[in-house]
Each structure stands twice: as C-alpha cells, then as structure tokens.
Write an enzyme that holds these catalytic residues in place. Sequence first.
Site, PDB file in Angstrom:
ATOM      1  N   GLU A  43       0.895  -1.165   0.000  1.00 11.63           N
ATOM      2  CA  GLU A  43       0.000   0.000   0.000  1.00 11.63           C
ATOM      3  C   GLU A  43       0.925   1.204   0.000  1.00 11.63           C
ATOM      4  O   GLU A  43       1.546   1.519   1.011  1.00 11.63           O
ATOM      5  CB  GLU A  43      -0.882  -0.043   1.264  1.00 11.63           C
ATOM      6  N   ARG A  99       1.451  10.048   0.964  1.00 12.18           N
ATOM      7  CA  ARG A  99       2.001  11.029   1.908  1.00 12.18           C
ATOM      8  C   ARG A  99       3.212  11.706   1.296  1.00 12.18           C
ATOM      9  O   ARG A  99       3.736  12.669   1.829  1.00 12.18           O
ATOM     10  CB  ARG A  99       2.438  10.320   3.200  1.00 12.18           C
ATOM     11  N   THR A 159      -3.447   6.204   2.078  1.00 15.45           N
ATOM     12  CA  THR A 159      -3.611   7.602   2.491  1.00 15.45           C
ATOM     13  C   THR A 159      -4.232   8.434   1.359  1.00 15.45           C
ATOM     14  O   THR A 159      -3.824   9.557   1.082  1.00 15.45           O
ATOM     15  CB  THR A 159      -2.270   8.224   2.969  1.00 15.45           C
ATOM     16  N   LYS A 183     -11.069  -0.625   6.204  1.00 14.35           N
ATOM     17  CA  LYS A 183      -9.895  -0.516   7.070  1.00 14.35           C
ATOM     18  C   LYS A 183     -10.376  -0.133   8.476  1.00 14.35           C
ATOM     19  O   LYS A 183     -11.432   0.507   8.624  1.00 14.35           O
ATOM     20  CB  LYS A 183      -8.986   0.566   6.479  1.00 14.35           C
TER      21      LYS A 183
HETATM   22  C1  3PG Z   1      -1.049   3.600   8.404  1.00 13.00           C
HETATM   23  O1  3PG Z   1      -0.909   4.536   7.703  1.00 13.00           O
HETATM   24  O2  3PG Z   1      -1.937   2.775   8.154  1.00 13.00           O
HETATM   25  C2  3PG Z   1      -0.173   3.494   9.605  1.00 13.00           C
HETATM   26  O3  3PG Z   1       0.768   4.497   9.614  1.00 13.00           O
HETATM   27  C3  3PG Z   1       0.485   2.191   9.762  1.00 13.00           C
HETATM   28  O4  3PG Z   1       0.535   1.986  11.104  1.00 13.00           O
HETATM   29  P1  3PG Z   1       1.833   1.397  11.812  1.00 13.00           P
HETATM   30  O5  3PG Z   1       2.943   2.318  11.452  1.00 13.00           O
HETATM   31  O6  3PG Z   1       1.501   1.378  13.279  1.00 13.00           O
HETATM   32  O7  3PG Z   1       2.016   0.009  11.248  1.00 13.00           O
END
Ligand code: 3PG
Length: 213
Positions: free
Chosen positions: A42, A46, A70, A130
């Site tokens: 994924e 960002r 994102t 999600k």
């Molecule tokens: C996301 O964007 O889904 C999170 O930043 C991922 O979470 P994690 O860094 O705790 O795995």
Amino acid sequence: MYEEFYEKLEQLGVVPVVVLERVEDAVPLADALHRGGMDSAEVTFRTSCAAECIKAMSEAHPEMCVGAGTVLNVEQVEAAAAAGAKFIVSPGYNEDVVCRSIELGLPVLPGTVTPTEVTSAINHSLKVTKFFPAAQYGGLSTIKALCAPFVGHRFMPTGGISAANLEEYLSYPKIIACGGSWMVKPSLFEGGNFSKVTELAAEAMAVVRKVRG
Ligand code: 3PG
C-alpha cells in the site's frame, strides 16, 4: 462486488504500508518484499512520488498487488488509478473517495471505526473496510463488538500491528488481512540494503501461513 479482490486480500494476509520519499527505492523495496513472499504494498500518498512509485513497482512486479494508501481526495484516486493501483485505502471515510473508486471499478477500503461509518460503507456494498488506528480505537475488542451487528463485514486493521500481535489479529476470522509498516520502515533500508525488509516480510508471512494454513 470486489469478491476476487477480497479473496486475494485474504491470501495476502498482510499488506505493508509504504512511505517512499525516492522513486529509486520503489523497485528495490518491491523486490525485497517479493523475496520475503509478501506480494503486496500500500503505497501512501504522503509523499509526492507515490503515483510514480506505484507505477514502477507494478511494472517491475505485475504479480504483486500494489495499491494506494492515504488517499484523501478524488484527484488522488484518479492519480492512483492512472498509475495502475489495484486498490485504494483511506485512513478515514470520505464519500467522494469511495464513490469515485467505485465508478472506476477500483476496490476501496475506507477507514471505519464507528457503526455510522461502517453503515456508510455497507450502503455502498463494501464488505471490507480498514480499521485505523487499530490500537488506539480498541483493537480486536472493538472489531469484535462491531462485527456483532455487521454480520458479513470484515476489517483490515492497521496501526499498532507488529510481529508481536499479528497472529492474534489474524486468528479472528473477521480480519481479512492486517496492514502495517513494521517491515518497511524507511530506517530499515536507509543505506540501500533491503535485506532486513525481506527478513521481516518472511517472518510475517510465516505467521500468515501458520494461521491460514
Ligand atoms: C497507516 O498509515 O496505516 C499506519 O501508519 C500504519 O501503522 P503502523 O505504522 O503502526 O504500522
């Protein structure tokens, strides 16, 4: 809707959440994940090179399921689609993002942590969303409570998942897959050595095989 994608997601078991600052890192990162048996990514919007990274990874590894994360607006949905993204993930629920993804035929997993948000997703025939940030919103305990009324709905929890709790999450059948960044943290490949990514990806995939058989 999206049955084929949901089946694929279940097989994948873990989706690495990737933040790439440099396009040059995209293919080596995909190589490293693939070597570890983790055939998905994924790639988050960002950073400004997200779409380019999706394109590069998809071209180098057509067998991998590379999607966009994102995703906050319609423009990003369209950029992701043009780059060849196979799915769209959003941290929260946004009606425009969901509708545009559906129009384009792209599987979309919006973030849903409340009954209201899950209802909105279900009313668009989405069967998987999600759950983010999973740890802060009560983790498995909240997911189990949400699954009581929303029979047939499944979640991809992300946020606070690691090698230490992956098995616990995946063991609950309503968890289709887990998202996480622990195997693709930029600090792991700072010097251009991606071997740690492969190692952590392989370790996570061993857990997926253990739970899913
Ligand atoms: C996301 O964007 O889904 C999170 O930043 C991922 O979470 P994690 O860094 O705790 O795995």
